[in-house]
Design a protein around this motif. Structure first.
Motif, PDB file in Angstrom:
ATOM      1  N   LYS A  28       0.832  -1.211   0.000  1.00 54.34           N
ATOM      2  CA  LYS A  28       0.000   0.000   0.000  1.00 54.34           C
ATOM      3  C   LYS A  28       0.863   1.256   0.000  1.00 54.34           C
ATOM      4  CE  LYS A  28      -4.130  -1.953   2.180  1.00 54.34           C
ATOM      5  NZ  LYS A  28      -5.006  -1.954   3.392  1.00 54.34           N
ATOM      6  N   LEU A  29       1.965   1.217   0.751  1.00 50.29           N
ATOM      7  CA  LEU A  29       2.872   2.365   0.781  1.00 50.29           C
ATOM      8  C   LEU A  29       3.505   2.591  -0.591  1.00 50.29           C
ATOM      9  CD1 LEU A  29       4.663   1.752   4.211  1.00 50.29           C
ATOM     10  CD2 LEU A  29       3.008   3.553   3.687  1.00 50.29           C
ATOM     11  N   LEU A  30       3.915   1.503  -1.237  1.00 46.70           N
ATOM     12  CA  LEU A  30       4.507   1.620  -2.569  1.00 46.70           C
ATOM     13  C   LEU A  30       3.489   2.094  -3.593  1.00 46.70           C
ATOM     14  CD1 LEU A  30       6.811  -1.537  -2.826  1.00 46.70           C
ATOM     15  CD2 LEU A  30       7.537   0.849  -2.978  1.00 46.70           C
ATOM     16  N   HIS A  31       2.261   1.604  -3.467  1.00 39.92           N
ATOM     17  CA  HIS A  31       1.197   2.029  -4.377  1.00 39.92           C
ATOM     18  C   HIS A  31       0.998   3.539  -4.261  1.00 39.92           C
ATOM     19  CE1 HIS A  31      -3.184   1.342  -5.930  1.00 39.92           C
ATOM     20  NE2 HIS A  31      -2.467   2.099  -6.747  1.00 39.92           N
ATOM     21  N   ALA A  32       0.945   4.028  -3.025  1.00 41.26           N
ATOM     22  CA  ALA A  32       0.774   5.471  -2.810  1.00 41.26           C
ATOM     23  C   ALA A  32       1.947   6.246  -3.412  1.00 41.26           C
ATOM     24  CB  ALA A  32       0.667   5.752  -1.318  1.00 41.26           C
ATOM     25  N   LYS A  33       3.145   5.695  -3.264  1.00 42.12           N
ATOM     26  CA  LYS A  33       4.333   6.363  -3.813  1.00 42.12           C
ATOM     27  C   LYS A  33       4.274   6.430  -5.343  1.00 42.12           C
ATOM     28  CE  LYS A  33       8.598   7.981  -3.237  1.00 42.12           C
ATOM     29  NZ  LYS A  33       8.874   9.258  -2.537  1.00 42.12           N
ATOM     30  N   THR A  34       3.813   5.333  -5.982  1.00 41.80           N
ATOM     31  CA  THR A  34       3.713   5.354  -7.455  1.00 41.80           C
ATOM     32  C   THR A  34       2.681   6.370  -7.928  1.00 41.80           C
ATOM     33  OG1 THR A  34       2.053   3.567  -7.515  1.00 41.80           O
ATOM     34  CG2 THR A  34       4.376   2.913  -7.630  1.00 41.80           C
ATOM     35  N   ILE A  35       1.633   6.562  -7.129  1.00 43.95           N
ATOM     36  CA  ILE A  35       0.625   7.588  -7.480  1.00 43.95           C
ATOM     37  C   ILE A  35       1.246   8.970  -7.409  1.00 43.95           C
ATOM     38  CG2 ILE A  35      -1.541   8.667  -6.741  1.00 43.95           C
ATOM     39  CD1 ILE A  35      -2.448   5.867  -5.819  1.00 43.95           C
ATOM     40  N   ARG A  36       1.999   9.231  -6.323  1.00 45.11           N
ATOM     41  CA  ARG A  36       2.632  10.545  -6.168  1.00 45.11           C
ATOM     42  C   ARG A  36       3.650  10.817  -7.275  1.00 45.11           C
ATOM     43  NH1 ARG A  36       2.566   9.147  -0.626  1.00 45.11           N
ATOM     44  NH2 ARG A  36       4.782   8.574  -0.662  1.00 45.11           N
ATOM     45  N   LEU A  37       4.327   9.752  -7.704  1.00 47.84           N
ATOM     46  CA  LEU A  37       5.339   9.919  -8.755  1.00 47.84           C
ATOM     47  C   LEU A  37       4.724   9.953 -10.153  1.00 47.84           C
ATOM     48  CD1 LEU A  37       8.074   7.473  -7.416  1.00 47.84           C
ATOM     49  CD2 LEU A  37       8.271   9.962  -7.569  1.00 47.84           C
ATOM     50  N   GLY A  38       3.439   9.631 -10.233  1.00 41.30           N
ATOM     51  CA  GLY A  38       2.747   9.663 -11.524  1.00 41.30           C
ATOM     52  C   GLY A  38       3.023   8.460 -12.406  1.00 41.30           C
ATOM     53  N   ILE A  39       3.512   7.359 -11.839  1.00 43.17           N
ATOM     54  CA  ILE A  39       3.834   6.177 -12.653  1.00 43.17           C
ATOM     55  C   ILE A  39       2.825   5.032 -12.463  1.00 43.17           C
ATOM     56  CG2 ILE A  39       6.310   6.667 -12.734  1.00 43.17           C
ATOM     57  CD1 ILE A  39       6.702   4.541 -10.544  1.00 43.17           C
ATOM     58  N   SER A  40       1.826   5.236 -11.615  1.00 44.55           N
ATOM     59  CA  SER A  40       0.853   4.154 -11.384  1.00 44.55           C
ATOM     60  C   SER A  40       0.072   3.764 -12.642  1.00 44.55           C
ATOM     61  CB  SER A  40      -0.111   4.513 -10.249  1.00 44.55           C
ATOM     62  OG  SER A  40      -0.836   5.679 -10.546  1.00 44.55           O
ATOM     63  N   PRO A  41      -0.203   4.699 -13.584  1.00 45.15           N
ATOM     64  CA  PRO A  41      -0.909   4.281 -14.814  1.00 45.15           C
ATOM     65  C   PRO A  41      -0.018   3.553 -15.822  1.00 45.15           C
ATOM     66  CG  PRO A  41      -1.255   6.631 -14.335  1.00 45.15           C
ATOM     67  CD  PRO A  41      -0.096   6.176 -13.519  1.00 45.15           C
ATOM     68  N   HIS A  42       1.280   3.533 -15.570  1.00 43.86           N
ATOM     69  CA  HIS A  42       2.195   2.860 -16.500  1.00 43.86           C
ATOM     70  C   HIS A  42       1.811   1.383 -16.605  1.00 43.86           C
ATOM     71  CE1 HIS A  42       5.939   1.198 -18.123  1.00 43.86           C
ATOM     72  NE2 HIS A  42       6.279   2.432 -18.480  1.00 43.86           N
ATOM     73  N   ASP A  43       1.753   0.855 -17.826  1.00 44.78           N
ATOM     74  CA  ASP A  43       1.289  -0.525 -18.028  1.00 44.78           C
ATOM     75  C   ASP A  43       2.067  -1.533 -17.185  1.00 44.78           C
ATOM     76  OD1 ASP A  43      -0.680   0.163 -19.805  1.00 44.78           O
ATOM     77  OD2 ASP A  43       0.526  -0.178 -21.600  1.00 44.78           O
ATOM     78  N   PHE A  44       3.388  -1.381 -17.145  1.00 46.95           N
ATOM     79  CA  PHE A  44       4.225  -2.323 -16.416  1.00 46.95           C
ATOM     80  C   PHE A  44       3.945  -2.261 -14.913  1.00 46.95           C
ATOM     81  CE2 PHE A  44       8.734  -3.730 -15.236  1.00 46.95           C
ATOM     82  CZ  PHE A  44       8.431  -5.073 -15.428  1.00 46.95           C
ATOM     83  N   ILE A  45       3.845  -1.020 -14.390  1.00 45.89           N
ATOM     84  CA  ILE A  45       3.571  -0.838 -12.961  1.00 45.89           C
ATOM     85  C   ILE A  45       2.172  -1.317 -12.611  1.00 45.89           C
ATOM     86  CG2 ILE A  45       3.244   0.891 -11.144  1.00 45.89           C
ATOM     87  CD1 ILE A  45       6.168   0.334 -11.753  1.00 45.89           C
ATOM     88  N   ARG A  46       1.209  -1.020 -13.477  1.00 45.99           N
ATOM     89  CA  ARG A  46      -0.169  -1.458 -13.210  1.00 45.99           C
ATOM     90  C   ARG A  46      -0.238  -2.988 -13.147  1.00 45.99           C
ATOM     91  NH1 ARG A  46      -4.811   1.435 -13.837  1.00 45.99           N
ATOM     92  NH2 ARG A  46      -3.828   2.904 -15.282  1.00 45.99           N
ATOM     93  N   THR A  47       0.456  -3.642 -14.063  1.00 42.59           N
ATOM     94  CA  THR A  47       0.485  -5.107 -14.061  1.00 42.59           C
ATOM     95  C   THR A  47       1.085  -5.639 -12.758  1.00 42.59           C
ATOM     96  OG1 THR A  47       0.715  -5.151 -16.463  1.00 42.59           O
ATOM     97  CG2 THR A  47       1.330  -7.149 -15.284  1.00 42.59           C
ATOM     98  N   LYS A  48       2.185  -5.025 -12.320  1.00 36.46           N
ATOM     99  CA  LYS A  48       2.828  -5.446 -11.076  1.00 36.46           C
ATOM    100  C   LYS A  48       1.914  -5.205  -9.876  1.00 36.46           C
ATOM    101  CE  LYS A  48       6.845  -6.754 -12.709  1.00 36.46           C
ATOM    102  NZ  LYS A  48       7.281  -8.174 -12.618  1.00 36.46           N
ATOM    103  N   LEU A  49       1.204  -4.084  -9.890  1.00 34.01           N
ATOM    104  CA  LEU A  49       0.276  -3.780  -8.787  1.00 34.01           C
ATOM    105  C   LEU A  49      -0.845  -4.813  -8.714  1.00 34.01           C
ATOM    106  CD1 LEU A  49       0.026   0.106  -9.099  1.00 34.01           C
ATOM    107  CD2 LEU A  49       0.818  -1.140  -7.074  1.00 34.01           C
ATOM    108  N   ILE A  50      -1.389  -5.161  -9.866  1.00 34.83           N
ATOM    109  CA  ILE A  50      -2.483  -6.148  -9.894  1.00 34.83           C
ATOM    110  C   ILE A  50      -2.007  -7.494  -9.372  1.00 34.83           C
ATOM    111  CG2 ILE A  50      -3.987  -7.497 -11.425  1.00 34.83           C
ATOM    112  CD1 ILE A  50      -4.211  -4.970 -13.184  1.00 34.83           C
ATOM    113  N   SER A  51      -0.856  -7.955  -9.847  1.00 30.00           N
ATOM    114  CA  SER A  51      -0.352  -9.258  -9.400  1.00 30.00           C
ATOM    115  C   SER A  51       0.044  -9.213  -7.926  1.00 30.00           C
ATOM    116  CB  SER A  51       0.830  -9.700 -10.259  1.00 30.00           C
ATOM    117  OG  SER A  51       1.890  -8.779 -10.175  1.00 30.00           O
ATOM    118  N   SER A  52       0.562  -8.080  -7.458  1.00 30.03           N
ATOM    119  CA  SER A  52       0.961  -7.961  -6.053  1.00 30.03           C
ATOM    120  C   SER A  52      -0.249  -7.970  -5.129  1.00 30.03           C
ATOM    121  CB  SER A  52       1.778  -6.685  -5.830  1.00 30.03           C
ATOM    122  OG  SER A  52       2.972  -6.712  -6.578  1.00 30.03           O
TER     123      SER A  52
END
Length: 314
Positions: A28-52
Motif C-alpha cells: 500500500k505504501l509503494l502504491h501510494a508512492k507510485t501515485i505521487r510519482l505519476g507512474i501508477s498508470p504505467h502498463d508495467f507498474i499497473r500489471t505489477k500492482l495487480i499481481s501484487s
C-alpha cells in the motif's frame, strides 16, 4: 529528478518483493508512492500492482485497478486470470477469460495454461477440450507449458487416455511433464503406469524432482508397496540429493501407517529436520488408532502437548 524510464524498473522490483513476501502494508505504501510519482498508470507498474494485490489476496483491489486501465493488453488480462486462479477462484478466472475473448484480445502462450488450471480445478472437461482446441488453432499445442497444463487438466478430469495422448505427442518433455503424467495415473490408482513412467524417465536421462518423488511415494502408499517406497525415499536423498519436504514425510508416514509400521513412522517423524505439521501428526495418530498402538499414541500426544506448553510459556 530521475526519469520515468529509470524509476519504473526500480519500483517494479520493489512490487515484486511485496508480492513474494505478501507484505500488504508495504504494498500500500509503494502504491501510494507510485501515485505521487505519476507512474501508477504505467502498463508495467499497473500489471505489477495487480499481481501484487492478488498475491496478498486483495482481489477486489486488483480488479479495481484492472477496471481503471484505459488500455487492456493481453498480458493485463493474463495477470488477472492468473490472480483468480492462484487463489482457487476458478470460476472468476474463467469469467475474466471470457471477457478477454469478448474484447477480441489475442491469446498468447501464457494465457491458456492458467485457463486449463481453472478447468482442472472445476473438473470442467468439456470446456478443457475446447481450450485444447484453442491451443491447436493458435499454434500452442506443442508449447511445453501448454502441453504440461493439458496433461494435468485431462488427468484431473479423469480423461487419462487424452492426457497420455498429449504426453506421447510431445516433442520435448521436462520433469514437469513426467510428474504430471505420473500424478495423473496415481490419483486414479493406475500404479503400474506410475512406476513404468518413472523408469522410462530415468532411462531418458531426465532428472526427477521433489514433485516426481511425491507422485511415486503416493503410489507406493496407496498401493501398499512399503519396501518400494523405502527405496524411493532413500533414492531421492542419496542419488539426487533432494531434501525431503513435508509432503514426502506425509507420504511415508501414511504408507508405513497403513501396514502397521507405526514405530518406524514415529522414528521417521522424530528424526525430521523440520517441524512436523498437523497433517503429519494426524496421519501418525490415525495409524495408531487403527492398529491399536496406544504407547506410540501417548508418546506423540505428550510430544505435541509439551510443545504447546513451551510455546504458551514464552
Amino acid at each position: 529528478m530521475p526519469s520515468t524510464r529509470d524509476i519504473v524498473p526500480f519500483y517494479a522490483t520493489l512490487l515484486d518483493a511485496c508480492s513474494s513476501t505478501k507484505n500488504l502494508q508495504n504494498l500500500k505504501l509503494l502504491h501510494a508512492k507510485t501515485i505521487r510519482l505519476g507512474i501508477s498508470p504505467h502498463d508495467f507498474i499497473r500489471t505489477k500492482l495487480i499481481s501484487s494485490y492478488a498475491s496478498c489476496a486483495q482481489l477486489h483491489q486488483a480488479n479495481v485497478l484492472f477496471s481503471f486501465a484505459t488500455r487492456k493488453p493481453t498480458y493485463l488480462f493474463n495477470t488477472l486470470i492468473r490472480a483468480y486462479a492462484s487463489l482457487g477462484f476458478f470460476s472468476h478466472s474463467l469469467s475474466v477469460f471470457r471477457r478477454m475473448l469478448f474484447a477480441a484480445k489475442p491469446i498468447d502462450r501464457h494465457t491458456l495454461p492458467v485457463v486449463l488450471k481453472s478447468c482442472a480445478g472445476l473438473s470442467a472437461l468439456r470446456l478443457g477440450r475446447q481450450v485444447h482446441g484453442a491451443a491447436l488453432v493458435n499454434g500452442f499445442a506443442l508449447d511445453l507449458g501448454n502441453s504440461n497444463s493439458l496433461i494435468t487438466m485431462y488427468a484431473k478430469c479423469g480423461d487419462l487416455a487424452n492426457a497420455r495422448k498429449v504426453f506421447d505427442g510431445m516433442p520435448v518433455r521436462n520433469e514437469v511433464s513426467w510428474s504430471a503424467m505420473m500424478s495423473g495415473y496415481g490419483m486414479h490408482g493406475v500404479f503400474a503406469e506410475v512406476f513404468g513412467l518413472f523408469d522410462r524417465m530415468l532411462e531418458a536421462g531426465e532428472r526427477p524432482d521433489g514433485v516426481t518423488f511425491t507422485a511415486v511415494l503416493t503410489a507406493c502408499s496407496h498401493g501398499g508397496l512399503t519396501d518400494r517406497g523405502r527405496e524411493y525415499f532413500k533414492m531421492m536423498q542419496r542419488r539426487y540429493a533432494i531434501r525431503p519436504g513435508l509432503e514426502h514425510y506425509t507420504c511415508m508416514v501414511d504408507m508405513l501407517g497403513r501396514v502397521g509400521q507405526v514405530e518406524e513412522a514415529e522414528k521417521l517423524i522424530f528424526g525430521m529436520e523440520m517441524e512436523p505439521d498437523e497433517a503429519l501428526w494426524a496421519a501418525l495418530l490415525g495409524a495408531c488408532k487403527i492398529h491399536g498402538k496406544l504407547e506410540v499414541a501417548e508418546r506423540v500426544a505428550e510430544k505435541v502437548y509439551g510443545k504447546r506448553l513451551s510455546v504458551e510459556s514464552l
